[in-house]
Design an enzyme around this catalytic site. Structure first.
Site, mmCIF file in Angstrom:
data_model
loop_
_atom_site.group_PDB
_atom_site.id
_atom_site.type_symbol
_atom_site.label_atom_id
_atom_site.label_comp_id
_atom_site.label_asym_id
_atom_site.label_seq_id
_atom_site.Cartn_x
_atom_site.Cartn_y
_atom_site.Cartn_z
ATOM 1 C CB CYS A 102 -0.900 0.004 1.241
ATOM 2 S SG CYS A 102 -2.043 1.398 1.294
ATOM 3 C CG HIS A 144 -5.534 -2.381 -1.679
ATOM 4 N ND1 HIS A 144 -4.500 -2.927 -0.966
ATOM 5 C CD2 HIS A 144 -5.319 -1.040 -1.673
ATOM 6 C CE1 HIS A 144 -3.706 -1.947 -0.535
ATOM 7 N NE2 HIS A 144 -4.173 -0.798 -0.962
ATOM 8 C CD GLU A 145 -6.635 1.074 -4.624
ATOM 9 O OE1 GLU A 145 -5.572 0.532 -4.954
ATOM 10 O OE2 GLU A 145 -6.689 1.946 -3.734
ATOM 11 C CG HIS A 148 -7.308 2.814 0.739
ATOM 12 N ND1 HIS A 148 -6.504 3.157 1.803
ATOM 13 C CD2 HIS A 148 -6.508 2.122 -0.105
ATOM 14 C CE1 HIS A 148 -5.277 2.667 1.610
ATOM 15 N NE2 HIS A 148 -5.260 2.046 0.462
HETATM 16 O O1 LHY Z 1 -1.932 1.736 -1.977
HETATM 17 C C1 LHY Z 1 -2.379 1.509 -3.076
HETATM 18 N N1 LHY Z 1 -3.677 1.660 -3.331
HETATM 19 O O2 LHY Z 1 -4.501 2.049 -2.320
HETATM 20 N N2 LHY Z 1 -1.605 1.001 -4.075
HETATM 21 C C2 LHY Z 1 -1.282 -0.403 -4.062
HETATM 22 C C3 LHY Z 1 -2.392 -1.150 -4.797
HETATM 23 C C4 LHY Z 1 -2.409 -2.664 -4.646
HETATM 24 C C5 LHY Z 1 -3.580 -3.285 -4.260
HETATM 25 C C6 LHY Z 1 -3.661 -4.672 -4.130
HETATM 26 C C7 LHY Z 1 -2.535 -5.473 -4.395
HETATM 27 C C8 LHY Z 1 -1.342 -4.859 -4.782
HETATM 28 C C9 LHY Z 1 -1.288 -3.463 -4.901
HETATM 29 C C10 LHY Z 1 0.054 -0.565 -4.782
HETATM 30 O O3 LHY Z 1 0.950 -1.188 -4.195
HETATM 31 O O4 LHY Z 1 0.166 -0.091 -5.904
HETATM 32 ZN ZN ZN Z 2 -3.594 1.200 -0.476
#
Ligand code: LHY
Ligand code: ZN
Length: 159
Positions: A102, A144-145, A148
């Site tokens: 994240c 995941h988003e 948030h």
């Molecule tokens: O923090 C964020 N998005 O909130 N970005 C993460 C998104 C993500 C989600 C799930 C698996 C891998 C990656 C990132 O590492 O690019």
């Molecule tokens: Zn994230």
């Protein structure tokens, strides 16, 4: 069709509500600027997704943008998808554990269970309502988003 006016839901924090007030609809030029800013911020960090609260905008807006990069070399390629007011309509019973990071929790990864397949309803950047099925890694990013937007980060789900 002309871009419809989609009211973008604001997240609950009343203290921040006024700052979100300025970006209340999909026909607002400030929204388009915010989407472009999120894309720049995400790409600058080699992200594959990002949520507006991560840049201090308490509104229901995320971008899902899987693509192979140094942080996720196996990620599938897709056109970045901005989603206004994303809503999970249904999901598989099946869950899969996968590694996540994240942008707001730098330097660590966790093994997170996610639904393997989901159906999502969202407004596109022009305010048109869309329904789409996502699977595997892209479905993982969407979940995941959306987390948030509900104040959750992946470490809350590591088993
Ligand atoms: O923090 C964020 N998005 O909130 N970005 C993460 C998104 C993500 C989600 C799930 C698996 C891998 C990656 C990132 O590492 O690019
Ligand atoms: Zn994230």
């Amino acid at each position: 069709s002309n871009s419809r006016r989609l009211e973008i839901l604001q997240l609950g924090n009343p203290r921040l509500r006024d700052t979100a007030q300025a970006i209340a609809s999909s026909s607002d030029p400030a929204l388009q600027a915010l989407i472009d800013q999120l894309l720049v911020t995400m790409h600058a960090s080699n992200g594959v997704g990002i949520a507006a609260p991560q840049v201090g905008q308490p509104i229901c807006l995320v971008i899902v943008a899987s693509r192979p990069n140094p942080r996720y070399p196996d990620a599938p390629e897709m056109e970045p998808v901005p989603m206004l007011n994303p809503r999970l309509l249904s999901h598989s019973d099946e869950t899969v554990k996968g590694w996540e990071g994240c942008l707001s929790v730098p330097g660590i990864r966790g093994l997170v269970p996610r639904y393997r397949e989901i159906e999502v309803e969202y407004g596109d950047r022009h305010g048109n309502l869309r329904r789409q099925v996502f699977t595997d890694f892209v479905a993982r990013i969407v979940q995941h988003e959306v987390d948030h937007l509900n104040g959750l980060v992946f470490v809350d789900r590591v088993e």
